[in-house]
Design a protein around this motif. Structure first.
Motif, PDB file in Angstrom:
ATOM      1  N   ARG A 178       0.837  -1.205   0.000  1.00 56.26           N
ATOM      2  CA  ARG A 178       0.000   0.000   0.000  1.00 56.26           C
ATOM      3  C   ARG A 178       0.872   1.255   0.000  1.00 56.26           C
ATOM      4  N   ALA A 179       1.942   1.218   0.787  1.00 60.57           N
ATOM      5  CA  ALA A 179       2.848   2.365   0.841  1.00 60.57           C
ATOM      6  C   ALA A 179       3.430   2.649  -0.534  1.00 60.57           C
ATOM      7  N   LEU A 180       3.801   1.587  -1.255  1.00 63.32           N
ATOM      8  CA  LEU A 180       4.409   1.763  -2.582  1.00 63.32           C
ATOM      9  C   LEU A 180       3.374   2.125  -3.629  1.00 63.32           C
ATOM     10  N   ALA A 181       2.131   1.673  -3.431  1.00 61.62           N
ATOM     11  CA  ALA A 181       1.074   2.089  -4.355  1.00 61.62           C
ATOM     12  C   ALA A 181       0.830   3.594  -4.220  1.00 61.62           C
ATOM     13  N   ALA A 182       0.933   4.096  -2.973  1.00 62.95           N
ATOM     14  CA  ALA A 182       0.754   5.531  -2.733  1.00 62.95           C
ATOM     15  C   ALA A 182       1.962   6.324  -3.178  1.00 62.95           C
ATOM     16  N   ASP A 183       3.145   5.722  -3.022  1.00 59.92           N
ATOM     17  CA  ASP A 183       4.385   6.449  -3.320  1.00 59.92           C
ATOM     18  C   ASP A 183       5.433   5.435  -3.798  1.00 59.92           C
ATOM     19  N   PRO A 184       5.502   5.184  -5.093  1.00 54.98           N
ATOM     20  CA  PRO A 184       6.382   4.121  -5.631  1.00 54.98           C
ATOM     21  C   PRO A 184       7.860   4.308  -5.366  1.00 54.98           C
ATOM     22  N   VAL A 185       8.279   5.515  -4.962  1.00 53.21           N
ATOM     23  CA  VAL A 185       9.708   5.748  -4.746  1.00 53.21           C
ATOM     24  C   VAL A 185      10.054   5.805  -3.259  1.00 53.21           C
ATOM     25  N   TYR A 186       9.143   5.352  -2.397  1.00 54.54           N
ATOM     26  CA  TYR A 186       9.402   5.389  -0.955  1.00 54.54           C
ATOM     27  C   TYR A 186      10.389   4.271  -0.599  1.00 54.54           C
ATOM     28  N   ALA A 187      11.662   4.631  -0.452  1.00 53.44           N
ATOM     29  CA  ALA A 187      12.760   3.657  -0.335  1.00 53.44           C
ATOM     30  C   ALA A 187      12.623   2.694   0.841  1.00 53.44           C
ATOM     31  N   PRO A 188      12.209   3.137   2.052  1.00 59.07           N
ATOM     32  CA  PRO A 188      12.105   2.171   3.164  1.00 59.07           C
ATOM     33  C   PRO A 188      11.186   0.994   2.843  1.00 59.07           C
ATOM     34  N   ALA A 189      10.056   1.251   2.173  1.00 59.08           N
ATOM     35  CA  ALA A 189       9.144   0.164   1.813  1.00 59.08           C
ATOM     36  C   ALA A 189       9.733  -0.708   0.705  1.00 59.08           C
ATOM     37  N   TYR A 227      12.861  -1.355   0.323  1.00 60.59           N
ATOM     38  CA  TYR A 227      13.842  -2.228   0.972  1.00 60.59           C
ATOM     39  C   TYR A 227      13.146  -3.397   1.664  1.00 60.59           C
ATOM     40  N   GLU A 228      12.056  -3.127   2.367  1.00 66.64           N
ATOM     41  CA  GLU A 228      11.360  -4.205   3.088  1.00 66.64           C
ATOM     42  C   GLU A 228      10.796  -5.246   2.128  1.00 66.64           C
ATOM     43  N   MET A 229      10.314  -4.820   0.988  1.00 68.23           N
ATOM     44  CA  MET A 229       9.790  -5.776   0.012  1.00 68.23           C
ATOM     45  C   MET A 229      10.935  -6.593  -0.596  1.00 68.23           C
ATOM     46  N   TYR A 230      12.057  -5.932  -0.845  1.00 71.72           N
ATOM     47  CA  TYR A 230      13.241  -6.673  -1.310  1.00 71.72           C
ATOM     48  C   TYR A 230      13.619  -7.743  -0.286  1.00 71.72           C
ATOM     49  N   TYR A 231      13.688  -7.343   0.978  1.00 67.23           N
ATOM     50  CA  TYR A 231      14.138  -8.271   2.019  1.00 67.23           C
ATOM     51  C   TYR A 231      13.138  -9.413   2.203  1.00 67.23           C
ATOM     52  N   HIS A 232      11.850  -9.117   2.089  1.00 67.37           N
ATOM     53  CA  HIS A 232      10.833 -10.176   2.208  1.00 67.37           C
ATOM     54  C   HIS A 232      11.020 -11.218   1.113  1.00 67.37           C
ATOM     55  N   TYR A 233      11.158 -10.765  -0.113  1.00 65.82           N
ATOM     56  CA  TYR A 233      11.267 -11.710  -1.230  1.00 65.82           C
ATOM     57  C   TYR A 233      12.665 -12.316  -1.358  1.00 65.82           C
ATOM     58  N   TYR A 234      13.638 -11.732  -0.692  1.00 65.78           N
ATOM     59  CA  TYR A 234      15.000 -12.287  -0.689  1.00 65.78           C
ATOM     60  C   TYR A 234      14.985 -13.754  -0.278  1.00 65.78           C
ATOM     61  N   PHE A 235      14.084 -14.117   0.656  1.00 67.89           N
ATOM     62  CA  PHE A 235      14.011 -15.482   1.156  1.00 67.89           C
ATOM     63  C   PHE A 235      12.962 -16.324   0.426  1.00 67.89           C
ATOM     64  N   ARG A 236      12.244 -15.693  -0.520  1.00 66.91           N
ATOM     65  CA  ARG A 236      11.090 -16.395  -1.086  1.00 66.91           C
ATOM     66  C   ARG A 236      11.067 -16.431  -2.615  1.00 66.91           C
ATOM     67  N   ASP A 237      11.448 -15.352  -3.253  1.00 65.31           N
ATOM     68  CA  ASP A 237      11.349 -15.260  -4.711  1.00 65.31           C
ATOM     69  C   ASP A 237      12.450 -14.302  -5.191  1.00 65.31           C
ATOM     70  N   VAL A 238      13.547 -14.868  -5.655  1.00 68.15           N
ATOM     71  CA  VAL A 238      14.713 -14.027  -5.976  1.00 68.15           C
ATOM     72  C   VAL A 238      14.443 -13.096  -7.157  1.00 68.15           C
ATOM     73  N   THR A 239      13.520 -13.479  -8.051  1.00 67.23           N
ATOM     74  CA  THR A 239      13.205 -12.601  -9.188  1.00 67.23           C
ATOM     75  C   THR A 239      12.522 -11.335  -8.695  1.00 67.23           C
ATOM     76  N   LYS A 240      11.526 -11.500  -7.840  1.00 63.28           N
ATOM     77  CA  LYS A 240      10.846 -10.332  -7.269  1.00 63.28           C
ATOM     78  C   LYS A 240      11.808  -9.528  -6.409  1.00 63.28           C
ATOM     79  N   ALA A 241      12.637 -10.230  -5.645  1.00 65.06           N
ATOM     80  CA  ALA A 241      13.619  -9.541  -4.799  1.00 65.06           C
ATOM     81  C   ALA A 241      14.532  -8.665  -5.658  1.00 65.06           C
ATOM     82  N   ALA A 242      14.947  -9.178  -6.790  1.00 65.36           N
ATOM     83  CA  ALA A 242      15.844  -8.425  -7.681  1.00 65.36           C
ATOM     84  C   ALA A 242      15.159  -7.163  -8.203  1.00 65.36           C
ATOM     85  N   ASN A 243      13.876  -7.277  -8.530  1.00 60.40           N
ATOM     86  CA  ASN A 243      13.134  -6.106  -9.017  1.00 60.40           C
ATOM     87  C   ASN A 243      13.033  -5.028  -7.942  1.00 60.40           C
ATOM     88  N   PHE A 244      12.733  -5.446  -6.713  1.00 58.41           N
ATOM     89  CA  PHE A 244      12.632  -4.475  -5.626  1.00 58.41           C
ATOM     90  C   PHE A 244      13.994  -3.890  -5.267  1.00 58.41           C
TER      91      PHE A 244
END
Length: 544
Positions: free
Chosen positions: A223-234, A236-253
């Protein structure tokens, strides 16, 4: 009128080059672009004519970065500069708030509280901005007063009901006091004031992240990124979440995070880390070595670990161990995670003839591990090594720990524990363990068999008949399938026959067991001899 906090990406890309106002620097701080904000504020100050807030925010950045000396210098210079002008706590409170924050960080809590109160008294506790910054200073300092910060924020809200930052800071205060419910309530109030305020959504996500609720925290970060796609803290958190689950999505974030955060040496480390989890081990090694070549001794020690883990995955255990040793020589013990000790243990187990060295490293991993699943893994490894070393008594200790720690232990866990006890001649405890096995798995033979054997070695004279009921139950269980179970049946009949002959003196009962042996093995000379002897004793009227 509501304050709008959604900033488009163009502001960040163009603003760094053209914007030179304190407000622009504060926008960068909102995105946690501290270096860019610091550069901008230094530029504003260097040009002359900067307002007091420029010094305040620059000092606050240095405090955030734990550069206390730099913060002290900025606040001192700012205070001296403005003391020559019409500058007072009443007209320009923030620089005084900054000095109080500095005192708080220096551990001078009494002086800090006094300066906070003097400054806020000058504005009669009516300046919402001063109240907010004083509260934030207390929340950001270990020595700060969180309850007082809440009071200040409540006063600030009465002065400015439409500032989402104040409600968000109040949420931060409750979060610091481990009151997640009230934290979320205030983050939601911030969103009532400004529905697109990304920071509040992000911080709600952080609450649910501490509760290990990925479904809810991912929703809030999204939701934070939908409101503000360049909000870096969010990002980073999405990158870190997918780091352990989906490396393709993690790479995009990660790509989005790097584009929308300040240039940092940490970025190349993150890229190398993601390459490793993507199982591109050769590339990860190459990236890490390149960083080491550029940064030399200033490089983070964890690069050696990344190289070692990658080499281990590629099967090069010897080189991996060399790099793990280098890692341990450079990394402070307090920064080493349990898996690092375990990795070195794995490598030592493979490479060293003396397996006791690996044992010690597994123990170090176990001593630091808080995750039950990982602890179980290390315990099983310790048990397996003790088994290889022939230390069955020590193996039994670890097998017991594994059984107790495992949420759903299996029959194999019980069997290995019981056999370690039996092999170390702890027959009484082995009997107890196989009694559990027998109770849990009544259709399996192992409980009856090893209870019988354990009790036979406890009662070596057969005078107590301890093994008899267990051999009897074993025979009942396996007697129908004589072809498969012949060796076990023969051993059971031998024991029962000997018991009846030597202890009960029931020669007829004994003879029946030997006849059963001969039915299975007609050529069993020992059974023939015993059967003939029993027949003679019966004819002579001996026994029962």
């Amino acid at each position: 009128m509501k304050k709008i906090f959604v900033f488009i990406a163009a502001l960040l890309s163009i603003g760094l080059a053209k914007a030179q106002s304190v407000d622009d620097a504060k926008k960068l701080l909102y995105y946690e672009r501290f270096e860019s904000a610091k550069d901008m504020l230094n530029t504003i100050i260097s040009k002359g004519g900067a307002p007091p807030e420029a010094w305040y925010w620059l000092g606050e950045i240095y405090l955030h970065q734990d550069k206390i000396d730099s913060a002290e210098k900025v606040f001192r210079e700012g205070t001296i500069y403005f003391s020559k002008q019409d500058y007072s706590k009443k007209k320009n409170p923030l620089l005084f708030i900054g000095n109080a924050h500095l005192l708080l960080r220096l551990g001078k809590t009494t002086e800090a509280k006094q300066l906070f109160e003097e400054t806020l008294a000058e504005v009669k506790y009516k300046n919402a901005k001063a109240l907010l910054e004083a509260a934030k200073a207390n929340l950001q300092s270990a020595q700060g007063d969180s309850l007082w910060a809440i009071e200040l924020l409540q006063k600030a809200i009465r002065r400015d009901k439409n500032n989402p930052e104040i409600y968000t800071s109040l949420g931060d205060a409750y979060r610091k006091m481990v009151d997640g419910s009230n934290a979320v309530v205030n983050y939601d109030k911030a969103l009532e004031v400004e529905p697109t305020y990304a920071e509040a959504m992000y911080k709600k996500g952080k609450i649910y992240k501490t509760q290990n609720n990925p479904e809810i925290y991912v929703e809030n970060f999204s939701r934070a990124l939908a409101a503000d796609p360049v909000y870096a803290p969010a990002l980073y958190e999405m990158y870190y979440h997918y780091y352990f689950r989906d490396v393709t999505k993690a790479a995009n974030f990660l790509d989005a995070y790097i584009k929308n955060s300040d240039v940092s040496p940490e970025h190349v480390y993150m890229i190398a880390d993601l390459t490793y989890v993507s199982k591109k081990w050769d590339t990860a090694i190459r990236q890490a070595k390149n960083i080491l070549k550029i940064e030399g001794d200033s490089a983070q020690p964890r690069l050696y670990k990344l190289i070692a883990y990658s080499q281990a995955a590629l099967g090069d255990s010897a080189t991996a161990l060399k790099n793990m040793n280098e890692y341990f020589s450079r990394q402070p013990d307090s920064a080493v995670v349990p898996k690092d000790f375990a990795m070195k243990a794995v490598l030592l187990e493979k490479l060293e003839d003396d397996k006791t060295i690996a044992l010690e490293w597994y123990k170090k991993a176990l001593a630091r591990e808080k995750n039950p699943a990982d602890s179980l893994e290390y315990i099983v490894s310790l048990a397996n090594i003790q088994n290889k070393l022939g230390h069955r008594d020590r193996e039994a200790i670890w097998r017991e720990k594994a059984y107790q720690l495992k949420q759903q232990p299996t029959n194999l866990d019980l069997y290995k524990w019981g056999m370690a006890l039996y092999s170390s001649e702890n027959f009484s405890k082995a009997d107890s363990v196989f009694a559990i096995y027998q109770d849990k798995y009544p259709a399996h033979i192992h409980g009856y068999l090893w209870r019988a054997r354990s009790n036979a070695l406890i009662d070596t004279t057969m005078q107590q008949g301890l093994a008899v009921p267990h051999y009897t139950k074993l025979v009942e269980l396996i007697g129908k399938d004589t072809a498969t179970n012949k060796p076990l049946l023969v051993r059971a009949y031998e024991y029962l026959g000997a018991y009846e002959a030597n202890t009960t003196k029931d020669f007829s009962a004994s003879l029946e067991y030997y006849d059963k042996i001969l039915a299975l093995e007609p050529g069993n000379d020992e059974a023939k001899k015993n059967a003939e002897l029993l027949e003679k004793w019966i004819q002579d009227g001996k026994g029962q």
